[in-house]
Design an enzyme around this catalytic site. Structure first.
Site, PDB file in Angstrom:
ATOM      1  N   ASN A   7       0.881  -1.176   0.000  1.00 17.63           N
ATOM      2  CA  ASN A   7       0.000   0.000   0.000  1.00 17.63           C
ATOM      3  C   ASN A   7       0.916   1.223   0.000  1.00 17.63           C
ATOM      4  O   ASN A   7       1.463   1.601   1.037  1.00 17.63           O
ATOM      5  CB  ASN A   7      -0.883  -0.040   1.258  1.00 17.63           C
ATOM      6  CG  ASN A   7      -1.856   1.126   1.315  1.00 17.63           C
ATOM      7  OD1 ASN A   7      -1.785   2.051   0.505  1.00 17.63           O
ATOM      8  ND2 ASN A   7      -2.747   1.076   2.288  1.00 17.63           N
ATOM      9  N   LYS A  14       3.308   0.735   3.108  1.00 17.58           N
ATOM     10  CA  LYS A  14       2.978  -0.328   4.068  1.00 17.58           C
ATOM     11  C   LYS A  14       3.057  -1.658   3.346  1.00 17.58           C
ATOM     12  O   LYS A  14       2.690  -1.732   2.174  1.00 17.58           O
ATOM     13  CB  LYS A  14       1.533  -0.164   4.557  1.00 17.58           C
ATOM     14  CG  LYS A  14       1.361   0.866   5.637  1.00 17.58           C
ATOM     15  CD  LYS A  14      -0.039   0.743   6.232  1.00 17.58           C
ATOM     16  CE  LYS A  14      -0.604   2.112   6.490  1.00 17.58           C
ATOM     17  NZ  LYS A  14      -2.025   2.228   6.519  1.00 17.58           N
ATOM     18  N   ARG A  92      -2.537  -2.099  -3.475  1.00 13.33           N
ATOM     19  CA  ARG A  92      -3.757  -1.312  -3.283  1.00 13.33           C
ATOM     20  C   ARG A  92      -3.680  -0.118  -4.228  1.00 13.33           C
ATOM     21  O   ARG A  92      -2.705   0.635  -4.208  1.00 13.33           O
ATOM     22  CB  ARG A  92      -3.828  -0.817  -1.850  1.00 13.33           C
ATOM     23  CG  ARG A  92      -5.009   0.096  -1.654  1.00 13.33           C
ATOM     24  CD  ARG A  92      -5.014   0.688  -0.279  1.00 13.33           C
ATOM     25  NE  ARG A  92      -6.204   1.491  -0.120  1.00 13.33           N
ATOM     26  CZ  ARG A  92      -6.246   2.628   0.557  1.00 13.33           C
ATOM     27  NH1 ARG A  92      -5.172   3.089   1.144  1.00 13.33           N
ATOM     28  NH2 ARG A  92      -7.360   3.287   0.652  1.00 13.33           N
ATOM     29  N   HIS A 182     -13.117   2.479   0.082  1.00  9.83           N
ATOM     30  CA  HIS A 182     -13.135   1.408   1.088  1.00  9.83           C
ATOM     31  C   HIS A 182     -13.771   0.125   0.534  1.00  9.83           C
ATOM     32  O   HIS A 182     -14.247  -0.706   1.294  1.00  9.83           O
ATOM     33  CB  HIS A 182     -13.941   1.804   2.352  1.00  9.83           C
ATOM     34  CG  HIS A 182     -13.365   2.927   3.147  1.00  9.83           C
ATOM     35  ND1 HIS A 182     -14.138   3.922   3.697  1.00  9.83           N
ATOM     36  CD2 HIS A 182     -12.094   3.205   3.503  1.00  9.83           C
ATOM     37  CE1 HIS A 182     -13.371   4.768   4.351  1.00  9.83           C
ATOM     38  NE2 HIS A 182     -12.112   4.362   4.243  1.00  9.83           N
ATOM     39  N   ASN A 213     -10.657   6.697  10.574  1.00 17.42           N
ATOM     40  CA  ASN A 213     -10.352   8.120  10.373  1.00 17.42           C
ATOM     41  C   ASN A 213     -11.194   8.636   9.214  1.00 17.42           C
ATOM     42  O   ASN A 213     -11.770   9.707   9.274  1.00 17.42           O
ATOM     43  CB  ASN A 213      -8.878   8.299  10.034  1.00 17.42           C
ATOM     44  CG  ASN A 213      -8.041   8.309  11.282  1.00 17.42           C
ATOM     45  OD1 ASN A 213      -8.438   8.878  12.289  1.00 17.42           O
ATOM     46  ND2 ASN A 213      -6.900   7.662  11.230  1.00 17.42           N
ATOM     47  N   ARG A 243     -12.572  15.226   7.810  1.00 20.00           N
ATOM     48  CA  ARG A 243     -13.288  15.579   6.568  1.00 20.00           C
ATOM     49  C   ARG A 243     -14.737  15.953   6.865  1.00 20.00           C
ATOM     50  O   ARG A 243     -15.378  15.331   7.714  1.00 20.00           O
ATOM     51  CB  ARG A 243     -13.275  14.394   5.596  1.00 20.00           C
ATOM     52  CG  ARG A 243     -11.940  14.221   4.927  1.00 20.00           C
ATOM     53  CD  ARG A 243     -11.916  12.977   4.055  1.00 20.00           C
ATOM     54  NE  ARG A 243     -10.881  12.074   4.526  1.00 20.00           N
ATOM     55  CZ  ARG A 243     -10.790  10.799   4.186  1.00 20.00           C
ATOM     56  NH1 ARG A 243     -11.673  10.253   3.386  1.00 20.00           N
ATOM     57  NH2 ARG A 243      -9.811  10.051   4.661  1.00 20.00           N
ATOM     58  N   ARG A 287     -10.849   8.382  20.394  1.00 21.39           N
ATOM     59  CA  ARG A 287     -10.511   8.081  21.798  1.00 21.39           C
ATOM     60  C   ARG A 287     -10.397   9.367  22.606  1.00 21.39           C
ATOM     61  O   ARG A 287     -10.905   9.463  23.723  1.00 21.39           O
ATOM     62  CB  ARG A 287      -9.195   7.290  21.885  1.00 21.39           C
ATOM     63  CG  ARG A 287      -9.368   5.844  21.506  1.00 21.39           C
ATOM     64  CD  ARG A 287      -8.059   5.185  21.248  1.00 21.39           C
ATOM     65  NE  ARG A 287      -7.427   5.762  20.052  1.00 21.39           N
ATOM     66  CZ  ARG A 287      -6.494   5.168  19.339  1.00 21.39           C
ATOM     67  NH1 ARG A 287      -6.046   3.997  19.708  1.00 21.39           N
ATOM     68  NH2 ARG A 287      -5.989   5.736  18.262  1.00 21.39           N
ATOM     69  N   GLY A 335     -15.518   1.492  14.499  1.00 22.21           N
ATOM     70  CA  GLY A 335     -16.553   0.452  14.436  1.00 22.21           C
ATOM     71  C   GLY A 335     -16.170  -0.795  15.205  1.00 22.21           C
ATOM     72  O   GLY A 335     -17.013  -1.437  15.838  1.00 22.21           O
ATOM     73  N   GLU A 336     -14.872  -1.135  15.179  1.00 25.42           N
ATOM     74  CA  GLU A 336     -14.435  -2.359  15.853  1.00 25.42           C
ATOM     75  C   GLU A 336     -14.219  -2.157  17.345  1.00 25.42           C
ATOM     76  O   GLU A 336     -14.325  -3.105  18.123  1.00 25.42           O
ATOM     77  CB  GLU A 336     -13.116  -2.861  15.232  1.00 25.42           C
ATOM     78  CG  GLU A 336     -13.293  -3.395  13.828  1.00 25.42           C
ATOM     79  CD  GLU A 336     -11.966  -3.585  13.097  1.00 25.42           C
ATOM     80  OE1 GLU A 336     -10.947  -3.854  13.755  1.00 25.42           O
ATOM     81  OE2 GLU A 336     -11.959  -3.447  11.850  1.00 25.42           O
ATOM     82  N   ASN A 337     -13.885  -0.911  17.733  1.00 27.46           N
ATOM     83  CA  ASN A 337     -13.426  -0.705  19.114  1.00 27.46           C
ATOM     84  C   ASN A 337     -14.365   0.068  20.020  1.00 27.46           C
ATOM     85  O   ASN A 337     -14.259  -0.051  21.241  1.00 27.46           O
ATOM     86  CB  ASN A 337     -12.084   0.026  19.105  1.00 27.46           C
ATOM     87  CG  ASN A 337     -10.994  -0.836  18.505  1.00 27.46           C
ATOM     88  OD1 ASN A 337     -10.757  -1.940  18.975  1.00 27.46           O
ATOM     89  ND2 ASN A 337     -10.369  -0.354  17.455  1.00 27.46           N
ATOM     90  N   GLU A 386      -8.196  -5.590   4.904  1.00 24.98           N
ATOM     91  CA  GLU A 386      -8.040  -5.245   3.489  1.00 24.98           C
ATOM     92  C   GLU A 386      -6.823  -5.939   2.881  1.00 24.98           C
ATOM     93  O   GLU A 386      -6.857  -6.356   1.729  1.00 24.98           O
ATOM     94  CB  GLU A 386      -7.917  -3.712   3.348  1.00 24.98           C
ATOM     95  CG  GLU A 386      -9.240  -3.027   3.635  1.00 24.98           C
ATOM     96  CD  GLU A 386      -9.108  -1.542   3.970  1.00 24.98           C
ATOM     97  OE1 GLU A 386      -8.604  -1.232   5.064  1.00 24.98           O
ATOM     98  OE2 GLU A 386      -9.514  -0.708   3.154  1.00 24.98           O
TER      99      GLU A 386
HETATM  100  P1  ADP Z   1      -7.887   4.638   9.006  1.00 22.69           P
HETATM  101  O1  ADP Z   1      -9.065   5.271   8.327  1.00 22.69           O
HETATM  102  O2  ADP Z   1      -6.723   5.584   9.170  1.00 22.69           O
HETATM  103  O3  ADP Z   1      -7.521   3.270   8.488  1.00 22.69           O
HETATM  104  P2  ADP Z   1      -8.654   3.248  11.438  1.00 22.69           P
HETATM  105  O4  ADP Z   1      -9.628   2.292  10.860  1.00 22.69           O
HETATM  106  O5  ADP Z   1      -7.370   2.726  11.958  1.00 22.69           O
HETATM  107  O6  ADP Z   1      -8.391   4.473  10.478  1.00 22.69           O
HETATM  108  O7  ADP Z   1      -9.403   4.027  12.639  1.00 22.69           O
HETATM  109  C1  ADP Z   1      -8.785   5.024  13.361  1.00 22.69           C
HETATM  110  C2  ADP Z   1      -9.788   5.612  14.346  1.00 22.69           C
HETATM  111  O8  ADP Z   1     -10.220   4.567  15.233  1.00 22.69           O
HETATM  112  C3  ADP Z   1      -9.214   6.714  15.217  1.00 22.69           C
HETATM  113  O9  ADP Z   1     -10.065   7.845  15.204  1.00 22.69           O
HETATM  114  C4  ADP Z   1      -9.204   6.105  16.599  1.00 22.69           C
HETATM  115  O10 ADP Z   1      -9.476   7.042  17.572  1.00 22.69           O
HETATM  116  C5  ADP Z   1     -10.356   5.124  16.518  1.00 22.69           C
HETATM  117  N1  ADP Z   1     -10.257   4.141  17.601  1.00 22.69           N
HETATM  118  C6  ADP Z   1      -9.324   3.209  17.792  1.00 22.69           C
HETATM  119  N2  ADP Z   1      -9.543   2.560  18.966  1.00 22.69           N
HETATM  120  C7  ADP Z   1     -10.645   3.128  19.538  1.00 22.69           C
HETATM  121  C8  ADP Z   1     -11.379   2.942  20.760  1.00 22.69           C
HETATM  122  N3  ADP Z   1     -11.026   2.027  21.625  1.00 22.69           N
HETATM  123  N4  ADP Z   1     -12.449   3.714  20.981  1.00 22.69           N
HETATM  124  C9  ADP Z   1     -12.812   4.674  20.114  1.00 22.69           C
HETATM  125  N5  ADP Z   1     -12.171   4.907  18.952  1.00 22.69           N
HETATM  126  C10 ADP Z   1     -11.100   4.151  18.671  1.00 22.69           C
END
Ligand code: ADP
Length: 399
Positions: A7, A14, A92, A182, A213, A243, A287, A335-337, A386
């Site tokens: 990427n 990366k 990518r 995406h 992000n 954005r 976060r 979404g995951e965290n 991905e």
């Molecule tokens: P990118 O679009 O750069 O690939 P990622 O999918 O890695 O981004 O997502 C980054 C975002 O995920 C950041 O805004 C970060 O704050 C958020 N994030 C990561 N862990 C957590 C968490 N535990 N709670 C809330 N947001 C989180």
């Protein structure tokens, strides 16, 4: 078969090396500050885990690729004995325009078509092209190179979803339309959702919420994308980290006239200073925002409320567009965290018959249903991957 996934950005690169027999990541890393000075973080994952994290001279992308290959084959940090054990490279590529609805083997004609898409992604496609050329020059013409496009999955959108309501000549002459991004992530999580639900993807209506992000939502009916929230560029749709997402386009003229901004200054504001950062004035990182909201910052609370609201409103419009929905997927960093973000978004979905299992929603880092068994629509958290998707497409094409 070993596949290197690349990427390439304008000053970064990366990579992950996959062994496709068991889809294991043998090593991964990140080259940064290419063309400035150079830094490499390389992690050997096969066998004993080892990390190389140092400044190294990386004047060009070709030198970055050479350095990566040297690490992948080195005695200390290596995972293969020679470059010959890297059978193919998957790249990518951000924008494939209307030319690519699937991943493809890179030929001279394909390179030309990727170059033709530069006006649609002036920041990204040139970097991707540099990465491809660097691999070709270092690895030779015999190693197959495959392009996997962020836009390809969305090419199944019908004209009513991708056409902008501006004079049609701009589409005919200049290919101005919604493309979406995406795609590799949306495709991956949709296929995992079908597997989790134990149903053929052809029978499912899914909404995939990629929240990182950059954030986008896709409506996926029968395994095909029918609408998505990003557009010609990754700027529209949801408010994101920095954005703006959708705004009234006449706002540009108003601000530019009042403050004397050029169009590039205006776009810099919309791309880099807006979104939850712009509204909160605190951070683009969710976060930080969670912490500041807990401490009672009302603008941060507004930014987070807006984000939830937009996810719910776009996802709701896709339930309407598909005349129903069987599963809603949350993926990427937020979404995951973020359990709190997921639960506030799902509060908007009770009209669909969705109920959240609060205990399941606390878990992280695994594929999981976060809806109760009687929920009419399944809610799922699915970590995106991905790189694996790029490696799989590359393997299929090379074979
Ligand atoms: P990118 O679009 O750069 O690939 P990622 O999918 O890695 O981004 O997502 C980054 C975002 O995920 C950041 O805004 C970060 O704050 C958020 N994030 C990561 N862990 C957590 C968490 N535990 N709670 C809330 N947001 C989180």
């Amino acid at each position: 078969m070993n596949i290197l996934v690349i990427n390439a950005g304008s000053s970064s690169l990366k990579y992950q090396l996959f062994s496709m027999e068991n889809e294991e990541v043998l090593a991964k890393g990140l080259c940064e500050r290419i063309g400035i000075d150079g830094h490499l973080k390389h992690t050997k994952l096969k066998g004993e885990k080892k990390v190389f994290d140092e400044d190294v001279s990386l004047p060009t992308h070709a030198e970055a690729i050479s350095t990566v290959i040297e690490k992948l084959t080195s005695a200390d940090f290596g995972v293969v004995s020679s470059m010959k054990e890297i059978n193919a490279v998957g790249h990518r590529v951000v924008h494939g325009g209307e030319s690519f609805s699937a991943s493809t083997l890179i030929t001279d004609d394909v390179m030309k078509a990727i170059e033709d898409c530069i006006p649609l992604a002036p920041l990204h496609n040139p970097a991707n092209i540099t990465g491809i050329n660097a691999c070709k020059s270092v690895m030779g013409a015999d190693v197959p190179q495959v392009a996997v496009f962020d836009t390809a999955f969305h090419q199944t959108m019908p004209a009513k979803a991708f056409t902008y309501a501006i004079p049609y000549e701009f589409y005919e002459n200049d290919k101005i339309r919604r493309y979406g991004f995406h795609g590799t992530s949306h495709k991956y999580v949709a296929s995992r959702a079908a597997a989790m639900m134990g149903k053929p993807i052809e029978e499912l209506k899914l909404i995939s919420c990629h929240m990182g992000n950059g954030s986008s939502i896709a409506a996926i009916s029968g395994g095909k994308c029918v609408d998505t929230s990003m557009g010609l560029t990754p700027l529209p749709g949801l408010p994101m980290g920095t954005r703006a997402g959708d705004i009234d386009s006449a706002v540009l003229e108003f601000i530019m006239n009042k403050y004397g901004f050029s169009i590039s200054e205006m776009l810099n504001i919309l791309n880099k200073k807006s979104g939850v950062l712009g509204v909160s004035g605190v951070s683009s990182d969710f976060r930080d925002l969670d912490e500041a909201a807990d401490a009672g910052n009302s603008r941060v609370a507004l930014a987070l409320d807006m984000f939830d609201y937009w996810v719910a409103k776009v996802a709701g419009s896709y339930a309407a567009a598909m005349n129903g929905v069987d599963g809603i997927i949350f993926t990427a960093g937020v979404g995951e965290n973020s359990a709190s973000m997921r639960s506030s978004i799902c509060e908007y979905f009770t009209y669909l018959g969705c109920t959240v299992d609060a205990e399941a929603n606390k878990k992280r880092g695994e594929e999981i249903f976060i809806s109760t068994p009687d929920s009419k629509v399944k809610l799922m958290v699915i970590p995106t991957n991905e790189e694996l998707m790029i490696a799989r497409d590359t393997k299929t094409i090379v074979e």
